[in-house]
Design a protein around this motif. Sequence first.
Motif, mmCIF file in Angstrom:
data_model
loop_
_atom_site.group_PDB
_atom_site.id
_atom_site.type_symbol
_atom_site.label_atom_id
_atom_site.label_comp_id
_atom_site.label_asym_id
_atom_site.label_seq_id
_atom_site.Cartn_x
_atom_site.Cartn_y
_atom_site.Cartn_z
ATOM 1 N N CYS A 153 -7.155 4.934 0.150
ATOM 2 C CA CYS A 153 -7.463 3.716 0.900
ATOM 3 C C CYS A 153 -7.019 3.922 2.351
ATOM 4 O O CYS A 153 -5.881 4.346 2.604
ATOM 5 C CB CYS A 153 -6.726 2.524 0.287
ATOM 6 S SG CYS A 153 -6.903 1.001 1.244
ATOM 7 N N SER A 154 -7.870 3.592 3.274
ATOM 8 C CA SER A 154 -7.546 3.782 4.688
ATOM 9 C C SER A 154 -6.511 2.776 5.188
ATOM 10 O O SER A 154 -5.891 2.979 6.222
ATOM 11 C CB SER A 154 -8.817 3.685 5.543
ATOM 12 O OG SER A 154 -9.399 2.399 5.394
ATOM 13 N N GLU A 155 -6.304 1.699 4.447
ATOM 14 C CA GLU A 155 -5.332 0.683 4.841
ATOM 15 C C GLU A 155 -3.927 0.993 4.337
ATOM 16 O O GLU A 155 -2.965 0.869 5.073
ATOM 17 C CB GLU A 155 -5.752 -0.690 4.296
ATOM 18 C CG GLU A 155 -7.034 -1.221 4.875
ATOM 19 C CD GLU A 155 -6.878 -1.641 6.318
ATOM 20 O OE1 GLU A 155 -5.847 -2.251 6.662
ATOM 21 O OE2 GLU A 155 -7.781 -1.330 7.107
ATOM 22 N N CYS A 156 -3.814 1.373 3.045
ATOM 23 C CA CYS A 156 -2.483 1.498 2.450
ATOM 24 C C CYS A 156 -2.200 2.853 1.814
ATOM 25 O O CYS A 156 -1.081 3.112 1.379
ATOM 26 C CB CYS A 156 -2.275 0.399 1.408
ATOM 27 S SG CYS A 156 -3.345 0.558 -0.040
ATOM 28 N N GLY A 157 -3.186 3.746 1.718
ATOM 29 C CA GLY A 157 -2.980 5.051 1.132
ATOM 30 C C GLY A 157 -3.084 5.084 -0.385
ATOM 31 O O GLY A 157 -2.792 6.092 -1.004
ATOM 32 N N PHE A 158 -3.509 3.984 -1.007
ATOM 33 C CA PHE A 158 -3.664 3.901 -2.458
ATOM 34 C C PHE A 158 -4.736 4.887 -2.906
ATOM 35 O O PHE A 158 -5.754 5.059 -2.245
ATOM 36 C CB PHE A 158 -4.061 2.459 -2.829
ATOM 37 C CG PHE A 158 -4.264 2.228 -4.293
ATOM 38 C CD1 PHE A 158 -3.183 2.057 -5.146
ATOM 39 C CD2 PHE A 158 -5.549 2.191 -4.831
ATOM 40 C CE1 PHE A 158 -3.371 1.850 -6.499
ATOM 41 C CE2 PHE A 158 -5.749 1.977 -6.180
ATOM 42 C CZ PHE A 158 -4.655 1.796 -7.020
ATOM 43 N N ARG A 159 -4.519 5.553 -4.068
ATOM 44 C CA ARG A 159 -5.509 6.487 -4.619
ATOM 45 C C ARG A 159 -6.690 5.688 -5.165
ATOM 46 O O ARG A 159 -6.566 5.004 -6.173
ATOM 47 C CB ARG A 159 -4.904 7.333 -5.722
ATOM 48 C CG ARG A 159 -3.836 8.289 -5.233
ATOM 49 C CD ARG A 159 -3.325 9.154 -6.361
ATOM 50 N NE ARG A 159 -4.338 10.065 -6.855
ATOM 51 C CZ ARG A 159 -4.716 11.197 -6.256
ATOM 52 N NH1 ARG A 159 -4.147 11.541 -5.150
ATOM 53 N NH2 ARG A 159 -5.632 11.963 -6.795
ATOM 54 N N MET A 160 -7.819 5.759 -4.533
ATOM 55 C CA MET A 160 -9.010 5.002 -4.910
ATOM 56 C C MET A 160 -9.505 5.380 -6.309
ATOM 57 O O MET A 160 -10.139 4.573 -6.966
ATOM 58 C CB MET A 160 -10.119 5.195 -3.883
ATOM 59 C CG MET A 160 -9.767 4.660 -2.506
ATOM 60 S SD MET A 160 -9.403 2.906 -2.494
ATOM 61 C CE MET A 160 -11.020 2.226 -2.743
ATOM 62 N N GLU A 162 -7.734 5.682 -8.949
ATOM 63 C CA GLU A 162 -7.000 4.896 -9.939
ATOM 64 C C GLU A 162 -7.572 3.490 -10.106
ATOM 65 O O GLU A 162 -7.442 2.897 -11.166
ATOM 66 C CB GLU A 162 -5.520 4.833 -9.553
ATOM 67 C CG GLU A 162 -4.845 6.188 -9.646
ATOM 68 C CD GLU A 162 -3.414 6.174 -9.126
ATOM 69 O OE1 GLU A 162 -2.856 5.078 -8.903
ATOM 70 O OE2 GLU A 162 -2.863 7.272 -8.940
ATOM 71 N N ASP A 163 -8.155 2.925 -9.057
ATOM 72 C CA ASP A 163 -8.763 1.597 -9.126
ATOM 73 C C ASP A 163 -9.908 1.538 -8.115
ATOM 74 O O ASP A 163 -9.705 1.189 -6.952
ATOM 75 C CB ASP A 163 -7.738 0.501 -8.827
ATOM 76 C CG ASP A 163 -8.336 -0.901 -8.886
ATOM 77 O OD1 ASP A 163 -9.475 -1.051 -9.373
ATOM 78 O OD2 ASP A 163 -7.671 -1.848 -8.431
ATOM 79 N N PRO A 164 -11.125 1.861 -8.543
ATOM 80 C CA PRO A 164 -12.259 1.875 -7.611
ATOM 81 C C PRO A 164 -12.542 0.511 -6.972
ATOM 82 O O PRO A 164 -13.185 0.433 -5.932
ATOM 83 C CB PRO A 164 -13.443 2.326 -8.470
ATOM 84 C CG PRO A 164 -12.838 2.984 -9.663
ATOM 85 C CD PRO A 164 -11.509 2.340 -9.864
ATOM 86 N N GLU A 165 -12.045 -0.574 -7.577
ATOM 87 C CA GLU A 165 -12.278 -1.914 -7.034
ATOM 88 C C GLU A 165 -11.239 -2.309 -5.992
ATOM 89 O O GLU A 165 -11.297 -3.397 -5.427
ATOM 90 C CB GLU A 165 -12.273 -2.948 -8.177
ATOM 91 C CG GLU A 165 -13.287 -2.658 -9.283
ATOM 92 C CD GLU A 165 -14.715 -2.625 -8.771
ATOM 93 O OE1 GLU A 165 -15.097 -3.472 -7.938
ATOM 94 O OE2 GLU A 165 -15.468 -1.718 -9.198
ATOM 95 N N HIS A 166 -10.266 -1.440 -5.726
ATOM 96 C CA HIS A 166 -9.196 -1.732 -4.763
ATOM 97 C C HIS A 166 -9.801 -2.033 -3.392
ATOM 98 O O HIS A 166 -10.663 -1.306 -2.904
ATOM 99 C CB HIS A 166 -8.254 -0.524 -4.669
ATOM 100 C CG HIS A 166 -7.213 -0.654 -3.612
ATOM 101 N ND1 HIS A 166 -6.061 -1.371 -3.805
ATOM 102 C CD2 HIS A 166 -7.155 -0.171 -2.353
ATOM 103 C CE1 HIS A 166 -5.326 -1.313 -2.705
ATOM 104 N NE2 HIS A 166 -5.973 -0.582 -1.819
ATOM 105 N N GLU A 167 -9.354 -3.127 -2.800
ATOM 106 C CA GLU A 167 -9.812 -3.473 -1.453
ATOM 107 C C GLU A 167 -8.803 -4.403 -0.797
ATOM 108 O O GLU A 167 -7.935 -4.970 -1.436
ATOM 109 C CB GLU A 167 -11.197 -4.127 -1.486
ATOM 110 C CG GLU A 167 -11.261 -5.440 -2.244
ATOM 111 C CD GLU A 167 -12.662 -6.015 -2.262
ATOM 112 O OE1 GLU A 167 -12.777 -7.219 -2.003
ATOM 113 O OE2 GLU A 167 -13.624 -5.266 -2.535
ATOM 114 N N HIS A 168 -8.921 -4.543 0.494
ATOM 115 C CA HIS A 168 -8.072 -5.430 1.279
ATOM 116 C C HIS A 168 -8.966 -6.470 1.939
ATOM 117 O O HIS A 168 -10.068 -6.145 2.398
ATOM 118 C CB HIS A 168 -7.327 -4.657 2.374
ATOM 119 C CG HIS A 168 -6.336 -3.677 1.835
ATOM 120 N ND1 HIS A 168 -5.042 -4.001 1.588
ATOM 121 C CD2 HIS A 168 -6.472 -2.368 1.472
ATOM 122 C CE1 HIS A 168 -4.406 -2.947 1.111
ATOM 123 N NE2 HIS A 168 -5.261 -1.940 1.031
#
Length: 192
Positions: A153-160, A162-168
């Motif tokens: 994730c470009s915002e928090c560094g989360f591994r996309m 692991e959760d493709p629905e991750h968003e901010h």
Amino acid sequence: MKHPQSTGQTGPLQVDVKQLKDHPGAQEILSRDVPAPVGFSTVLVGIPEGSNLAVDLRIESVHEGVLMTGTASAEVVGECGRCLDPISYPLTVDVMQLFSWADKAQGTDTGEDEENRAVGEDLMVDVEPVLRDLMVSALPFQPVCRDDCPGLCSECGFRMEEDPEHEHEQVDPRWAALQGLKNQLNDGDDEA
């Protein structure tokens, strides 16, 4: 034209071609496993210094100089440009390079470059610059662990992955003041 000078030392990627001089058609086989020199890399991937570099070349005397053909192979290691996971894969490049005899090369004024290399005055050929040019140019500009790697994730560094629905929630800065006003009004409604 510049000619390589002898340093008095021979390295694992230097080849003595004295026996080939003035014998067009004569050839030698160079098959060596040598430690990879420094600088066979880009920012994210490369061939680690000291790792195994397998060189299999045929060195043939021709009228103009020495023609070198064959392959060079090594293991590339580094990081994925999207998720920073380690990556490793084999790399083999085809080698085809003409080294001109010093007396033949003096008539040209093009300088020494990738297409126009010369046999040293000491009748030694340094293969390292040729291999560096070929192997570094074969490395990917943006290496990835796999083509569909979603990255971080470009915002928090989360591994996309692991959760493709991750968003901010992204608020347009032009509306940020109204968002603050909305929050104040909602807080006022809760108190009433």
